[in-house]
Scaffold this active site. Structure first.
Site, PDB file in Angstrom:
ATOM      1  N   SER A  18     -45.596 -11.237 -32.787  1.00 25.03           N
ATOM      2  CA  SER A  18     -46.206 -12.475 -33.274  1.00 25.03           C
ATOM      3  C   SER A  18     -45.297 -13.634 -32.881  1.00 25.03           C
ATOM      4  CB  SER A  18     -46.323 -12.434 -34.805  1.00 25.03           C
ATOM      5  OG  SER A  18     -46.536 -13.746 -35.327  1.00 25.03           O
ATOM      6  N   TYR A  56     -43.387 -10.819 -43.567  1.00 28.39           N
ATOM      7  CA  TYR A  56     -44.073 -10.737 -42.267  1.00 28.39           C
ATOM      8  C   TYR A  56     -43.146 -11.197 -41.139  1.00 28.39           C
ATOM      9  CZ  TYR A  56     -47.816 -11.344 -38.790  1.00 28.39           C
ATOM     10  OH  TYR A  56     -48.610 -11.270 -37.655  1.00 28.39           O
TER      11      TYR A  56
HETATM   12  P1  NAD Z   1     -56.797  -7.284 -38.419  1.00 28.10           P
HETATM   13  O1  NAD Z   1     -56.591  -7.350 -39.878  1.00 28.10           O
HETATM   14  O2  NAD Z   1     -58.142  -7.595 -37.868  1.00 28.10           O
HETATM   15  O3  NAD Z   1     -56.337  -5.883 -37.830  1.00 28.10           O
HETATM   16  C1  NAD Z   1     -55.245  -5.163 -38.317  1.00 28.10           C
HETATM   17  C2  NAD Z   1     -55.547  -3.688 -38.173  1.00 28.10           C
HETATM   18  O4  NAD Z   1     -54.423  -2.916 -38.625  1.00 28.10           O
HETATM   19  C3  NAD Z   1     -56.758  -3.261 -39.017  1.00 28.10           C
HETATM   20  O5  NAD Z   1     -57.529  -2.345 -38.275  1.00 28.10           O
HETATM   21  C4  NAD Z   1     -56.079  -2.559 -40.192  1.00 28.10           C
HETATM   22  O6  NAD Z   1     -56.915  -1.609 -40.839  1.00 28.10           O
HETATM   23  C5  NAD Z   1     -54.913  -1.894 -39.478  1.00 28.10           C
HETATM   24  N1  NAD Z   1     -53.915  -1.364 -40.379  1.00 28.10           N
HETATM   25  C6  NAD Z   1     -53.345  -1.965 -41.462  1.00 28.10           C
HETATM   26  N2  NAD Z   1     -52.509  -1.114 -42.073  1.00 28.10           N
HETATM   27  C7  NAD Z   1     -52.534   0.054 -41.363  1.00 28.10           C
HETATM   28  C8  NAD Z   1     -51.899   1.304 -41.485  1.00 28.10           C
HETATM   29  N3  NAD Z   1     -51.041   1.541 -42.493  1.00 28.10           N
HETATM   30  N4  NAD Z   1     -52.177   2.270 -40.571  1.00 28.10           N
HETATM   31  C9  NAD Z   1     -53.041   2.041 -39.565  1.00 28.10           C
HETATM   32  N5  NAD Z   1     -53.685   0.879 -39.401  1.00 28.10           N
HETATM   33  C10 NAD Z   1     -53.433  -0.107 -40.289  1.00 28.10           C
HETATM   34  O7  NAD Z   1     -55.728  -8.301 -37.811  1.00 28.10           O
HETATM   35  P2  NAD Z   1     -55.337  -8.650 -36.307  1.00 28.10           P
HETATM   36  O8  NAD Z   1     -55.178 -10.108 -36.265  1.00 28.10           O
HETATM   37  O9  NAD Z   1     -56.232  -7.995 -35.326  1.00 28.10           O
HETATM   38  O10 NAD Z   1     -53.871  -8.015 -36.245  1.00 28.10           O
HETATM   39  C11 NAD Z   1     -53.466  -7.091 -35.254  1.00 28.10           C
HETATM   40  C12 NAD Z   1     -51.983  -7.303 -34.965  1.00 28.10           C
HETATM   41  O11 NAD Z   1     -51.798  -8.583 -34.373  1.00 28.10           O
HETATM   42  C13 NAD Z   1     -51.072  -7.262 -36.200  1.00 28.10           C
HETATM   43  O12 NAD Z   1     -49.878  -6.575 -35.887  1.00 28.10           O
HETATM   44  C14 NAD Z   1     -50.784  -8.735 -36.461  1.00 28.10           C
HETATM   45  O13 NAD Z   1     -49.566  -8.940 -37.119  1.00 28.10           O
HETATM   46  C15 NAD Z   1     -50.761  -9.252 -35.032  1.00 28.10           C
HETATM   47  N6  NAD Z   1     -50.938 -10.706 -34.927  1.00 28.10           N
HETATM   48  C16 NAD Z   1     -52.130 -11.286 -35.207  1.00 28.10           C
HETATM   49  C17 NAD Z   1     -52.263 -12.660 -35.086  1.00 28.10           C
HETATM   50  C18 NAD Z   1     -53.547 -13.401 -35.352  1.00 28.10           C
HETATM   51  O14 NAD Z   1     -53.538 -14.642 -35.302  1.00 28.10           O
HETATM   52  N7  NAD Z   1     -54.653 -12.736 -35.627  1.00 28.10           N
HETATM   53  C19 NAD Z   1     -51.166 -13.429 -34.672  1.00 28.10           C
HETATM   54  C20 NAD Z   1     -49.957 -12.796 -34.402  1.00 28.10           C
HETATM   55  C21 NAD Z   1     -49.864 -11.428 -34.518  1.00 28.10           C
END
Ligand code: NAD
Length: 270
Positions: free
Chosen positions: A155, A168
């Site tokens: 991130s 986080y």
């Molecule tokens: P999201 O909530 O749509 O997806 C997260 C996924 O992780 C979901 O499928 C959830 O069920 C799964 N998950 C959570 N706990 C889990 C576990 N214990 N075991 C297996 N799966 C688990 O969110 P996203 O935005 O798609 O996030 C995906 C990644 O991207 C994350 O690591 C997040 O930190 C990172 N990220 C997202 C953003 C953003 O702006 N959306 C920005 C920076 C980083």
């Protein structure tokens, strides 16, 4: 079509947290590039089955794999099931993540542990299993120049401190050093390890930050490129980092953030 369907032909990928957001888009994009895909999920099996069904309907190969990435036994069982199904693994996308936000002085140990266990320990457990298999199997030159590829979803908060999100930000800072350290350690075995640092991407994890026009306008002040990202911005980077097109890219974090890390507050002063 932006993704060449031969790019990852003959390869197997595992995407954690692949039934939502960035993980789902990555699973779909890797499949469209020719990889067989393990679609990991921990809750909402229906959505995991939908991703698998859509991939299979487009003549791809995919399997849904339930596991909590923070649980060692479940992670090891998931890899065994993947190997039974597809033989081996070539690409790991360490994507699963969550937030449990709180002011620092109110943050509970449970909120801290939940985020560190999923976001950091989960990446450790999955990367370790993948690396063991990459080492066992070695390079197959007809498949890829690398013995295996790991893409860690970090991130912008591996760099940008984030008030009320100490758990986080600490987890993503940890992902940065985990990625760089295992890249240093495993590189001689042709195991290629990189990270992607997304900025603000529209997914359920940050729904409140873009759900109303006011919230979105507020968010855009932090993005020099003046648009909120979409999941395809990240999944295209995942496919590139997983493919031999990026074979000399190793131990790097690719920021896909519309310039969020350019200190936008200084654009009009400083
Ligand atoms: P999201 O909530 O749509 O997806 C997260 C996924 O992780 C979901 O499928 C959830 O069920 C799964 N998950 C959570 N706990 C889990 C576990 N214990 N075991 C297996 N799966 C688990 O969110 P996203 O935005 O798609 O996030 C995906 C990644 O991207 C994350 O690591 C997040 O930190 C990172 N990220 C997202 C953003 C953003 O702006 N959306 C920005 C920076 C980083």
């Amino acid at each position: 079509m932006l993704v060449h369907e031969q790019l990852l032909r003959g390869q197997t990928a595992l995407v954690t947290g692949a039934n939502s957001g960035i993980g789902e888009a990555s699973a779909r994009a890797l499949a469209a590039a020719g990889a067989a895909v393990g679609v990991n999920y921990v809750v909402n099996p229906k959505q995991a089955q939908k991703v698998v069904g859509d991939i299979v309907a487009s003549r791809g190969r995919a399997v849904a794999l339930q596991a909590d990435v923070g649980n060692e036994d479940q992670v090891q069982a998931m890899f065994q099931t993947l190997f039974k199904e597809f033989g081996t693994i070539d690409i790991l996308v360490n994507n699963a993540g969550l937030q449990r936000d709180s002011a620092f002085t109110e943050m509970t140990l449970q909120q801290w542990n939940t985020v560190l266990t999923v976001n950091l320990t989960g990446q450790f457990l999955c990367a370790r299993e993948a690396a063991r298999e990459f080492r066992r199997r070695g390079v197959r030159p007809e498949i890829s120049q690398a013995a295996g590829k790991i893409v860690c979803m970090s991130s912008v908060h591996q760099e940008i401190p984030w008030a009320r999100h100490a758990n986080y930000a600490a987890s993503k800072g940890g992902v940065k050093m985990l990625m760089e350290t295992i890249a240093q350690e495993l590189g001689p075995e042709r195991i290629r390890v990189n990270a992607i640092a997304p900025g603000a991407i529209k997914t359920p994890i940050n729904h409140d930050a873009w759900a109303t026009p006011e919230a979105e306008a507020d968010l855009l002040r932090l993005i020099p490129y003046r648009r909120v990202g979409v999941v395809e911005d990240i999944s295209r980077a995942v496919v590139w980092l997983a493919s031999d097109l990026s074979d000399y890219v190793h131990g790097t974090t690719l920021f896909v953030d519309g310039g969020m890390t350019l200190f936008p507050g200084f654009a009009s002063g400083g």
